[in-house]
Design an enzyme around this catalytic site. Structure first.
Site, PDB file in Angstrom:
ATOM      1  NE  ARG A   1      -2.198   1.810   3.679  1.00  0.00           N
ATOM      2  CZ  ARG A   1      -2.774   1.880   4.748  1.00  0.00           C
ATOM      3  NH1 ARG A   1      -3.825   1.626   5.134  1.00  0.00           N
ATOM      4  NH2 ARG A   1      -1.783   2.633   5.748  1.00  0.00           N
TER       5      ARG A   1
ATOM      6  CE1 TYR B   1      -4.671   5.395   5.738  1.00  0.00           C
ATOM      7  CE2 TYR B   1      -4.871   5.475   8.101  1.00  0.00           C
ATOM      8  CZ  TYR B   1      -4.528   4.704   7.150  1.00  0.00           C
ATOM      9  OH  TYR B   1      -4.297   3.315   7.268  1.00  0.00           O
TER      10      TYR B   1
ATOM     11  CG  ASP C   1      -7.341   3.287   3.641  1.00  0.00           C
ATOM     12  OD1 ASP C   1      -6.918   2.886   4.641  1.00  0.00           O
ATOM     13  OD2 ASP C   1      -8.418   3.833   3.165  1.00  0.00           O
TER      14      ASP C   1
ATOM     15  CG  HIS D   1      -8.617   6.384   6.652  1.00  0.00           C
ATOM     16  ND1 HIS D   1      -9.105   7.105   7.515  1.00  0.00           N
ATOM     17  CD2 HIS D   1      -8.060   5.287   6.730  1.00  0.00           C
ATOM     18  CE1 HIS D   1      -8.851   6.367   8.597  1.00  0.00           C
ATOM     19  NE2 HIS D   1      -8.364   5.168   8.240  1.00  0.00           N
TER      20      HIS D   1
ATOM     21  CD  GLU E   1      -8.410   0.228   3.112  1.00  0.00           C
ATOM     22  OE1 GLU E   1      -7.251  -0.137   2.564  1.00  0.00           O
ATOM     23  OE2 GLU E   1      -8.829   0.281   4.388  1.00  0.00           O
TER      24      GLU E   1
ATOM     25  CD  GLU F   1     -10.376   0.426   7.904  1.00  0.00           C
ATOM     26  OE1 GLU F   1      -9.377  -0.056   7.004  1.00  0.00           O
ATOM     27  OE2 GLU F   1      -9.921   1.349   8.522  1.00  0.00           O
TER      28      GLU F   1
ATOM     29  NE  ARG G   1      -9.319  -2.644   4.080  1.00  0.00           N
ATOM     30  CZ  ARG G   1      -8.581  -2.835   4.880  1.00  0.00           C
ATOM     31  NH1 ARG G   1      -7.893  -4.113   4.584  1.00  0.00           N
ATOM     32  NH2 ARG G   1      -7.895  -2.086   5.812  1.00  0.00           N
TER      33      ARG G   1
ATOM     34  CG  HIS H   1      -9.024  -3.514   9.555  1.00  0.00           C
ATOM     35  ND1 HIS H   1      -9.736  -2.824  10.463  1.00  0.00           N
ATOM     36  CD2 HIS H   1      -8.058  -2.453   9.156  1.00  0.00           C
ATOM     37  CE1 HIS H   1      -8.935  -1.700  10.964  1.00  0.00           C
ATOM     38  NE2 HIS H   1      -8.075  -1.416  10.050  1.00  0.00           N
TER      39      HIS H   1
ATOM     40  CG  ASP I   1      -6.030  -0.275  15.151  1.00  0.00           C
ATOM     41  OD1 ASP I   1      -5.382   0.163  14.159  1.00  0.00           O
ATOM     42  OD2 ASP I   1      -7.397  -0.580  14.878  1.00  0.00           O
TER      43      ASP I   1
ATOM     44  CD  GLU J   1      -4.543  -2.972   6.886  1.00  0.00           C
ATOM     45  OE1 GLU J   1      -5.868  -3.256   6.819  1.00  0.00           O
ATOM     46  OE2 GLU J   1      -4.107  -1.909   7.181  1.00  0.00           O
TER      47      GLU J   1
ATOM     48  CD1 TRP K   1      -7.446  11.562  10.622  1.00  0.00           C
ATOM     49  CD2 TRP K   1      -8.206   9.172  11.294  1.00  0.00           C
ATOM     50  NE1 TRP K   1      -6.198  10.828  10.987  1.00  0.00           N
ATOM     51  CE2 TRP K   1      -6.577   9.385  11.270  1.00  0.00           C
ATOM     52  CE3 TRP K   1      -8.768   7.912  11.691  1.00  0.00           C
ATOM     53  CZ2 TRP K   1      -5.964   8.133  11.604  1.00  0.00           C
ATOM     54  CZ3 TRP K   1      -7.760   7.050  11.849  1.00  0.00           C
ATOM     55  CH2 TRP K   1      -6.526   7.190  11.678  1.00  0.00           C
TER      56      TRP K   1
HETATM   57  C1  CS2 Z   1      -6.509   1.749   8.186  1.00  0.00           C
HETATM   58  C2  CS2 Z   1      -6.304   1.711   9.663  1.00  0.00           C
HETATM   59  O1  CS2 Z   1      -5.435  -0.259   7.956  1.00  0.00           O
HETATM   60  C3  CS2 Z   1      -5.982   0.447   7.388  1.00  0.00           C
HETATM   61  O2  CS2 Z   1      -6.862   0.271   6.317  1.00  0.00           O
HETATM   62  O3  CS2 Z   1      -7.696   2.240   7.799  1.00  0.00           O
HETATM   63  O4  CS2 Z   1      -4.976   2.119   9.897  1.00  0.00           O
HETATM   64  C4  CS2 Z   1      -7.473   2.344  10.665  1.00  0.00           C
HETATM   65  O5  CS2 Z   1      -6.997   3.693  10.270  1.00  0.00           O
HETATM   66  C5  CS2 Z   1      -7.229   2.095  12.107  1.00  0.00           C
HETATM   67  O6  CS2 Z   1      -7.243   0.694  12.140  1.00  0.00           O
HETATM   68  C6  CS2 Z   1      -8.054   2.715  12.792  1.00  0.00           C
HETATM   69  O7  CS2 Z   1      -7.701   2.270  13.950  1.00  0.00           O
HETATM   70 MG    MG Z   2      -8.152   1.648   5.846  1.00  0.00          MG
END
Ligand code: CS2
Ligand code: MG
Length: 403
Positions: free
Chosen positions: A148, A160, A211, A213, A237, A263, A284, A313, A317, A340, A403
Site C-alpha cells: 500500500r 492518513y 487507502d 480513508h 480503499e 473495515e 474489508r 483489515h 490496533d 492486510e 478522519w
Molecule cells: C486503516 C487503519 O489499516 C487501514 O486500512 O484504515 O489504519 C485504520 O485507520 C485504523 O485501524 C483505525 O484504528
Molecule cells: Mg483502511
C-alpha cells in the site's frame, strides 16, 4: 464437552492498547479472543465484563453458533462496533477452545486449507513520494507481492497513513484527539503522481493499493478512480463513507479501479447492498469488529455469490489474536483476496506469542491446535492501559470532516 467455568478481560498496552478475552473451561482448556476497538477499548471491556461474561458461565463451549445467536439476539439492541467486537471476542475464544480440544488448527475445522498461504500487503509510507517509493522497495526486497502506498500531501501538515516510523503506523496517540487539517483538492492533485512514480519505480509485478480513508464524495472518488486507471491498482480503499451503500453506484459509473470497503463494518447488513449490486470488489470486514469467525464466514459466503473477495483489515490496533484468527479464516475461505498485515511491535509480539509466520509475501497461521496464539498474562500486566484517541480531521476552514 468443555463447560465454561470462568472468563476474564485482560487490558494491556505494550505500546498501544489491546483488549483480550480469555475463556476457561472445566477441561483445563482455555481460549482467547481479541476485543480491541481503537480509541474506545474500555467500552468493549465493560460490555464483556458487566454484561456478557455472567451469561457465559456454565455453558457448553462447543455450542459456538448457539452462543453467538444468544449474544446477538439476546441483547435486543443489535449490531454496532462495541457489541460486535464483544461477540467477536467470545467467538474467537470458543473457536480456539474447539480447535484445542480437537487437536487441530482452526482452519482445519473450517474446511481445511484452500491455498498454500494468505497473500498479505505491506504499508509503505513517507513524507513525500520518493520516501514512500523507497519504503516500498524495502517490501519488495522482503518478498511482498503487494504494497500500500500512502504519502504526505504537499501543503498538508499531516494526512492518513503517514507516520514518522518506517515500518509502523500507530494513529491512536495522546490523551485527547489530535486535530488534523484536510484539503481534498490538494490530495486529488497529488495521488496520481504517487502512483505514476510508483509504477515507474516498482514495475508491474507488484500489486499496489491505496487507502482514501473515507475522505471523498462519490463523484470525487469516481474522478480519482478514473485518474488512477492507468496504474492498475489492486484496490482503492474506503473511497467514500459507506453508510449510504447506494453511493457506490456513482463511483462505479465512472471508474473500473477496484474498490475495497468495510473495515469499520460490523455486520453483513452494512455490506449487503454493496455486495449484491457488485458495487465493491473486496470486503474489508474482519474478525474482531464483525462478530468473529462465525459471522465473517457469513459475510464471505454472501460475497462469494457475487465474485467479491475478502480483504480483511489487519492494522496494528487489531491484536495478534485477531491476526491469528484472520489467517485461519483466510487460509480456508474460497474467495480470499488479500490480508492486510501491519506488523506489530516486538513488545506486542512478546505479549502475544503466536504460530503465524510470513514467508515470501504469504502468511500462514501455523498448525498449532486452536488459533495458534496466546497471551502472556504476567507480561501483559506490566503494560497499564493508557487512554489514547484516534485523530479528528477538519477541513481547512475548520469544518469537522472524516478522519
Ligand atoms: C486503516 C487503519 O489499516 C487501514 O486500512 O484504515 O489504519 C485504520 O485507520 C485504523 O485501524 C483505525 O484504528
Ligand atoms: Mg483502511
Amino acid at each position: 464437552m468443555p463447560r465454561i467455568t470462568s472468563a476474564r478481560v485482560i487490558v494491556t498496552c505494550p505500546g498501544r492498547n489491546f483488549v483480550t478475552l480469555k475463556i476457561e473451561t472445566d477441561q483445563g482448556v482455555y481460549g482467547v479472543g481479541d476485543a480491541t476497538l481503537n480509541g474506545r477499548e474500555l467500552a468493549v471491556a465493560s460490555y464483556l465484563e458487566d454484561h456478557v461474561i455472567p451469561c457465559l458461565i456454565g455453558r457448553d463451549a462447543h455450542r459456538i453458533e448457539d452462543i453467538w445467536q444468544y449474544l446477538y439476539k439476546g441483547a435486543y439492541w443489535r449490531r454496532g462496533p462495541v457489541t460486535m467486537s464483544a461477540i467477536a471476542a467470545v467467538d474467537m475464544a470458543l473457536w480456539d477452545i474447539k480447535g484445542k480440544v480437537a487437536g487441530l488448527p482452526v482452519y482445519q475445522l473450517l474446511g481445511g486449507a484452500a491455498r498454500e498461504g494468505c497473500m498479505v500487503y505491506g504499508h509503505a509510507n513517507g513524507s513525500d513520494v520518493e520516501e514512500t517509493i523507497e519504503r516500498a522497495h524495502e517490501y519488495l526486497e522482503q518478498g511482498y507481492k503487494a504494497v500500500r502506498l500512502q504519502s504526505g500531501v504537499p501543503g498538508l501538515a499531516a494526512t492518513y497513513g503517514v507516520s514518522g516510523e518506517r515500518f509502523y503506523y500507530e494513529p491512536a496517540k495522546g490523551s485527547l484527539p489530535e486535530e488534523t487539517l484536510w484539503s481534498t483538492s490538494k490530495y486529488m492533485r497529488h495521488v496520481p503522481e504517487l502512483f505514476e512514480r510508483g509504477r515507474e519505480a516498482l514495475g508491474w509485478d507488484i500489486h499496489l493499493l491505496h487507502d482514501v480513508h473515507h475522505r471523498l464524495t462519490p463523484i470525487e472518488a469516481g474522478r480519482l478512480g478514473k485518474d488512477l486507471e492507468p496504474y492498475r491498482l489492486f484496490w482503492l480503499e474506503d473511497a467514500t463513507p459507506a453508510e449510504n451503500q447506494a453511493g457506490f453506484r456513482l463511483i462505479r459509473q465512472h471508474t473500473t479501479t477496484p474498490l475495497a470497503v468495510g473495515e469499520i463494518f460490523n455486520s453483513v447488513w452494512d455490506a449487503k447492498q454493496l455486495i449484491e449490486e457488485q458495487l465493491i470488489d473486496y470486503i474489508r470486514a474482519t474478525v474482531v469488529h464483525a462478530g468473529g469467525i462465525t459471522h465473517l464466514r457469513r459475510i464471505a459466503g454472501l460475497a462469494d455469490l457475487y465474485q467479491v473477495r475478502t480483504g480483511c483489515h489487519g492494522a496494528t490496533d487489531l491484536s495478534p489474536v485477531s491476526m491469528a484468527a484472520a489467517l485461519n479464516f483466510g487460509l480456508s475461505v474460497p474467495n480470499f483476496g488479500i490480508q492486510e498485515y501491519m506488523r506489530h511491535s516486538a513488545e506486542t509480539d512478546e505479549v502475544f506469542p503466536h504460530a503465524y509466520s510470513l514467508s515470501n509475501g504469504l502468511m500462514h497461521p501455523g498448525d498449532k491446535p486452536g488459533l495458534g496464539v496466546d497471551i502472556d498474562e504476567a507480561l501483559a500486566a506490566k503494560y497499564a492501559y493508557k487512554r489514547a484517541y484516534l485523530p479528528v480531521n477538519r477541513l481547512e476552514d475548520g469544518t469537522m470532516f472524516n478522519w
